[in-house]
Design a protein around this motif. Sequence first.
Motif, PDB file in Angstrom:
ATOM      1  N   UNK A  39       0.811  -1.224   0.000  1.00  0.00           N
ATOM      2  CA  UNK A  39       0.000   0.000   0.000  1.00  0.00           C
ATOM      3  C   UNK A  39       0.840   1.269   0.000  1.00  0.00           C
ATOM      4  N   UNK A  40       2.100   1.149   0.401  1.00  0.00           N
ATOM      5  CA  UNK A  40       2.902   2.355   0.667  1.00  0.00           C
ATOM      6  C   UNK A  40       2.931   3.309  -0.527  1.00  0.00           C
ATOM      7  N   UNK A  41       3.120   2.774  -1.735  1.00  0.00           N
ATOM      8  CA  UNK A  41       3.252   3.656  -2.899  1.00  0.00           C
ATOM      9  C   UNK A  41       1.949   4.402  -3.222  1.00  0.00           C
ATOM     10  N   UNK A  42       0.810   3.882  -2.690  1.00  0.00           N
ATOM     11  CA  UNK A  42      -0.484   4.521  -2.972  1.00  0.00           C
ATOM     12  C   UNK A  42      -0.842   5.607  -1.961  1.00  0.00           C
ATOM     13  N   UNK A  43      -0.114   5.663  -0.844  1.00  0.00           N
ATOM     14  CA  UNK A  43      -0.474   6.591   0.232  1.00  0.00           C
ATOM     15  C   UNK A  43      -0.582   8.053  -0.227  1.00  0.00           C
ATOM     16  N   UNK A  44       0.347   8.560  -1.060  1.00  0.00           N
ATOM     17  CA  UNK A  44       0.230   9.977  -1.456  1.00  0.00           C
ATOM     18  C   UNK A  44      -1.064  10.294  -2.202  1.00  0.00           C
ATOM     19  N   UNK A  45      -1.683   9.270  -2.834  1.00  0.00           N
ATOM     20  CA  UNK A  45      -2.969   9.514  -3.507  1.00  0.00           C
ATOM     21  C   UNK A  45      -4.149   9.069  -2.643  1.00  0.00           C
ATOM     22  N   UNK A  46      -3.921   8.050  -1.800  1.00  0.00           N
ATOM     23  CA  UNK A  46      -5.007   7.521  -0.976  1.00  0.00           C
ATOM     24  C   UNK A  46      -5.400   8.501   0.135  1.00  0.00           C
ATOM     25  N   UNK A  47      -4.428   9.062   0.815  1.00  0.00           N
ATOM     26  CA  UNK A  47      -4.738   9.933   1.959  1.00  0.00           C
ATOM     27  C   UNK A  47      -5.568  11.149   1.554  1.00  0.00           C
ATOM     28  N   UNK A  48      -5.227  11.858   0.467  1.00  0.00           N
ATOM     29  CA  UNK A  48      -6.101  12.972   0.052  1.00  0.00           C
ATOM     30  C   UNK A  48      -7.523  12.511  -0.301  1.00  0.00           C
ATOM     31  N   UNK A  49      -7.636  11.310  -0.863  1.00  0.00           N
ATOM     32  CA  UNK A  49      -8.966  10.788  -1.199  1.00  0.00           C
ATOM     33  C   UNK A  49      -9.778  10.561   0.068  1.00  0.00           C
ATOM     34  N   UNK A  50      -9.148   9.950   1.079  1.00  0.00           N
ATOM     35  CA  UNK A  50      -9.853   9.718   2.343  1.00  0.00           C
ATOM     36  C   UNK A  50     -10.290  11.040   2.966  1.00  0.00           C
ATOM     37  N   UNK A  51      -9.397  12.018   2.974  1.00  0.00           N
ATOM     38  CA  UNK A  51      -9.742  13.321   3.556  1.00  0.00           C
ATOM     39  C   UNK A  51     -10.898  13.977   2.813  1.00  0.00           C
ATOM     40  N   UNK A  52     -10.863  13.881   1.508  1.00  0.00           N
ATOM     41  CA  UNK A  52     -11.931  14.468   0.703  1.00  0.00           C
ATOM     42  C   UNK A  52     -13.272  13.802   1.024  1.00  0.00           C
ATOM     43  N   UNK A  53     -13.247  12.499   1.251  1.00  0.00           N
ATOM     44  CA  UNK A  53     -14.478  11.769   1.545  1.00  0.00           C
ATOM     45  C   UNK A  53     -14.942  11.922   2.989  1.00  0.00           C
ATOM     46  N   UNK A  54     -14.084  12.502   3.823  1.00  0.00           N
ATOM     47  CA  UNK A  54     -14.471  12.728   5.224  1.00  0.00           C
ATOM     48  C   UNK A  54     -15.266  14.016   5.398  1.00  0.00           C
ATOM     49  N   UNK A  55     -15.333  14.831   4.365  1.00  0.00           N
ATOM     50  CA  UNK A  55     -16.114  16.069   4.442  1.00  0.00           C
ATOM     51  C   UNK A  55     -17.598  15.703   4.445  1.00  0.00           C
ATOM     52  N   UNK A  56     -18.363  16.339   5.308  1.00  0.00           N
ATOM     53  CA  UNK A  56     -19.802  16.078   5.360  1.00  0.00           C
ATOM     54  C   UNK A  56     -20.436  16.244   3.994  1.00  0.00           C
ATOM     55  N   UNK A  57     -21.226  15.242   3.573  1.00  0.00           N
ATOM     56  CA  UNK A  57     -22.005  15.358   2.338  1.00  0.00           C
ATOM     57  C   UNK A  57     -23.194  16.280   2.602  1.00  0.00           C
ATOM     58  N   UNK A  58     -23.655  16.942   1.559  1.00  0.00           N
ATOM     59  CA  UNK A  58     -24.749  17.907   1.734  1.00  0.00           C
ATOM     60  C   UNK A  58     -26.022  17.256   2.252  1.00  0.00           C
ATOM     61  N   UNK A  59     -26.215  15.966   1.952  1.00  0.00           N
ATOM     62  CA  UNK A  59     -27.441  15.305   2.369  1.00  0.00           C
ATOM     63  C   UNK A  59     -27.253  14.473   3.636  1.00  0.00           C
ATOM     64  N   UNK A  60     -26.125  14.657   4.337  1.00  0.00           N
ATOM     65  CA  UNK A  60     -25.881  13.898   5.567  1.00  0.00           C
ATOM     66  C   UNK A  60     -26.917  14.281   6.622  1.00  0.00           C
ATOM     67  N   UNK A  61     -27.573  13.268   7.185  1.00  0.00           N
ATOM     68  CA  UNK A  61     -28.618  13.525   8.188  1.00  0.00           C
ATOM     69  C   UNK A  61     -28.082  14.305   9.380  1.00  0.00           C
ATOM     70  N   UNK A  62     -26.800  14.132   9.666  1.00  0.00           N
ATOM     71  CA  UNK A  62     -26.227  14.799  10.830  1.00  0.00           C
ATOM     72  C   UNK A  62     -26.288  16.313  10.714  1.00  0.00           C
ATOM     73  N   UNK A  63     -26.273  16.819   9.489  1.00  0.00           N
ATOM     74  CA  UNK A  63     -26.313  18.272   9.303  1.00  0.00           C
ATOM     75  C   UNK A  63     -27.626  18.839   9.824  1.00  0.00           C
ATOM     76  N   UNK A  64     -28.717  18.142   9.548  1.00  0.00           N
ATOM     77  CA  UNK A  64     -30.023  18.611  10.035  1.00  0.00           C
ATOM     78  C   UNK A  64     -30.124  18.428  11.542  1.00  0.00           C
ATOM     79  N   UNK A  65     -29.658  17.263  12.027  1.00  0.00           N
ATOM     80  CA  UNK A  65     -29.731  17.003  13.468  1.00  0.00           C
ATOM     81  C   UNK A  65     -28.930  18.020  14.269  1.00  0.00           C
ATOM     82  N   UNK A  66     -27.822  18.488  13.690  1.00  0.00           N
ATOM     83  CA  UNK A  66     -26.928  19.391  14.412  1.00  0.00           C
ATOM     84  C   UNK A  66     -27.552  20.744  14.687  1.00  0.00           C
ATOM     85  N   UNK A  67     -28.628  21.048  13.976  1.00  0.00           N
ATOM     86  CA  UNK A  67     -29.278  22.344  14.175  1.00  0.00           C
ATOM     87  C   UNK A  67     -30.194  22.346  15.397  1.00  0.00           C
ATOM     88  N   UNK A  68     -30.452  21.169  15.979  1.00  0.00           N
ATOM     89  CA  UNK A  68     -31.391  21.108  17.092  1.00  0.00           C
ATOM     90  C   UNK A  68     -30.755  21.585  18.385  1.00  0.00           C
TER      91      UNK A  68
END
Length: 845
Positions: free
Chosen positions: A297-326
């Motif tokens: 996996x080592x050679x893939x880390x420079x491309x894998x880590x940015x992908x994981x970070x990008x996917x960790x951003x809340x999606x616009x339709x994530x239920x948690x976004x609505x719940x967080x307003x309560x």
Amino acid sequence: MAAPALWQPQEQGLREICTLLEAHISPNSDQARIWQQLQHYSQFPDFNNYLVFLLARGEGKSIEVRQAAGLLLKNNLRATFSSMPVPSQQYIKSELLPCIGATNRAIRSTVGTVISVLFQIVRVAGWIELFQALHKCLDSNDLDHMEGAMDAIYKICEDVPEELDIDVAGLPERPINVFMPRILQFFQSPHASLRKLALGCINQYIVVMPSALYMSMDQYLQGLFNLAKDPSADVRKLVCSAWVQLIEVRPSILEPHLKNVTELILQANKDSDDEVALEACEFWSAYCDVSMPPEGLREFLPRLIPTLLSNMVYADDDESLADAEEDESFPDRDQDLKPRFHASRLHGSETGEDDDDDDAVNVWNLRKCSAAGLDVLSNVFGDNILPTLMPLIEQNLARTDDDSWKERETAVLSLGAIAEGCIAGLYPHLPQIVAFLIPLLDDKFPLIRSITCWTLSRYSKFIVQSLDHPNGREQFDKILMGLLRRILDTNKRVQEAACSAFATLEEEAAEELVPHLEVILQHLMCAYGKYQKRNLRILYDALGTLADAVGAELNQAKYLDIFMPPLITKWQQLQNSDKDLFPLLECFTSIAQALGPGFAQFAEPVFQRCINLIQSQQLAKIDPTAAGSLYDREFIVCSLDLLSGLAEGLGAGIESLVAQSNLRDLLLQCCMDEAADVRQSALALLGDLSRVCPIHLHPRLQEFLTVAAKQLSPQSVKDAVSVANNACWAIGELAIKIGKEIEPVVINVVSCLVPILKSPEGLNKSLIENSAITLGRLSWVCPDIMAPHMDHFMQAWCSALCMIRDDFEKEDAFHGLCAMVAANPSGAVGSLAYICQACASWTVS
């Protein structure tokens, strides 16, 4: 002789059943009345014939009615097919087969479901015609027939895949051997539905791996490569699922292709379809969990880590976004109150790790999977991921505009995810990390405040370790006060995160919290006055954890005056049938143990309430009407555990309460309960009472011993190891107090404990330790019974004694060792080296 006439429905019966099914699928109908009518019709021997007729030949009826007939038929077949008259069985089978390729997809799907259920009952040998029909449909080149056959095969593979991989009289080959080549051909079908069903079928066989798949592995893998960029998201998701399953259970098959597979998974991890990306993301944790060489996996880390970070951003339709307003003014909804599970008392157990879940709604999604993947990678590669990761985190943290709050939140989540795996590289920078995080506790966005609480909790252990460093105590105080502020946040999501984070900090800080007890209690009880049900449960946990952490330091009038009156008021308000009692009972258990004799002033009403709860639940078990509530054994388990806490805290001070109650008889009943968690807690209480007031157990002592010994049989240990653990410990505690009165069960108990010590592989560590201690205590009080048998267990016993921590229980065991050697010196000669090794295991003077 004339052939028997085929069954035909009567028109009136058909009309009545159709009318009933139409009402059944109507949202406004009286379902209870309809259910009664259906039960009435089901008494007729040919009712299921009508249902299959409607499903198979109900032209002119609505698709919904035909589907309803099929689903009702499916349920009836499960319950009654085996007892049906043979002509009805044959009729149902014969009507289903021509419908495999029905022109309507909904009917085809329902037929496939019914076929799958029926197949589970009759298996291959009981329905040879099914395989002839399926084979014919697969070779027909008619889309409806091929899709219908594949749908039925998929459902069979999903439920009982192994049944297609057996030899059957009347068939030249195993069914899977016949189907496999044709299913693999469908990988190249122009129809996405067939590609999806074909992949789904074969993926079911990765774990069981029949020879038909193993021999076709190259073709299967090539098919997966070809479908990796399929236009259908469903197909791409199944390809990723196949790679994940293969890496989990058959990594050797993937090893020669690993570089290509990893590249494809990395691309799929960026798929525009979140479900495909989520399935791909599971690969990283699976790869690391099976201990594949990290170099792959080592050679893939420079491309894998940015992908994981990008996917960790809340999606616009994530239920948690609505719940967080309560905020706290919003009432809790029923679905907010997740089921809770009380962990029965286990003597000698080690505290398990809490589930580090940063989201209130436990829905697994791409964000969480990506964070988990980053966590796993940090544990495998350690600081080696920091050169790629830290610039991305810093870049996200530098984006201070309101529109970029999700990216900032992701950066904080990332710091929490790598807290353990990368601590060596992060530790020198911990003061700067904490200094950056503390202001985020007051961020305007609630999800940033909540994730900051979680991330700080992930560093709790290291923050406490840093207390003696320059500014370490000042840093600790800032975190402490910051979390307490957030406990009083107006946002429910932040309250929850802060309470959970504070409980984690309490566990690590322990006595370091003592100077802050007054301000901590003031904040917790202020929250107690305003929290709603869901967060109140977490607050009880934080209060109980505080009691566990500081112990007797809590037993001061100025502290008791802060937290006991509100708890007692709540205790008095809650009815005996109110499940909100559970977390309060657990909280009182920790408080009673912490306060020790200081809890005496509160003990009598708490003790009596526990007795009443156990009595009322035992009545509810037999007669819910007389009890006024339905039976719920968790009331018994929590009450038994609180009584154990009282016994541990009050010591001999509990004796007068036990003497005036019927606890002994209730406890014996609970020790014999069919539910393992009730027996587990009851046996823990038996051991605790043995320590502090054994005299009150005496009238039924032999019954207690017999019941406890029964829990140690090999089958009982296998069925409920935690129950066996507590039984073993309780017998040892009783032995110390009652001496020779233990004799009637000694041989029976020893015969159960010796196999545990001789074959400890896979057994609970606590059970092995308690077995060794109890064996020693029995040897101490009954050396004349034990000594003649010592050569059967001495070596295994001494090996187990080496593993036990130095304390009074180990000391008791060694008293037994000495007593037994004194009673039979010659019997110990053959195990002298083991005895010396056990003696050398002591590390205290």
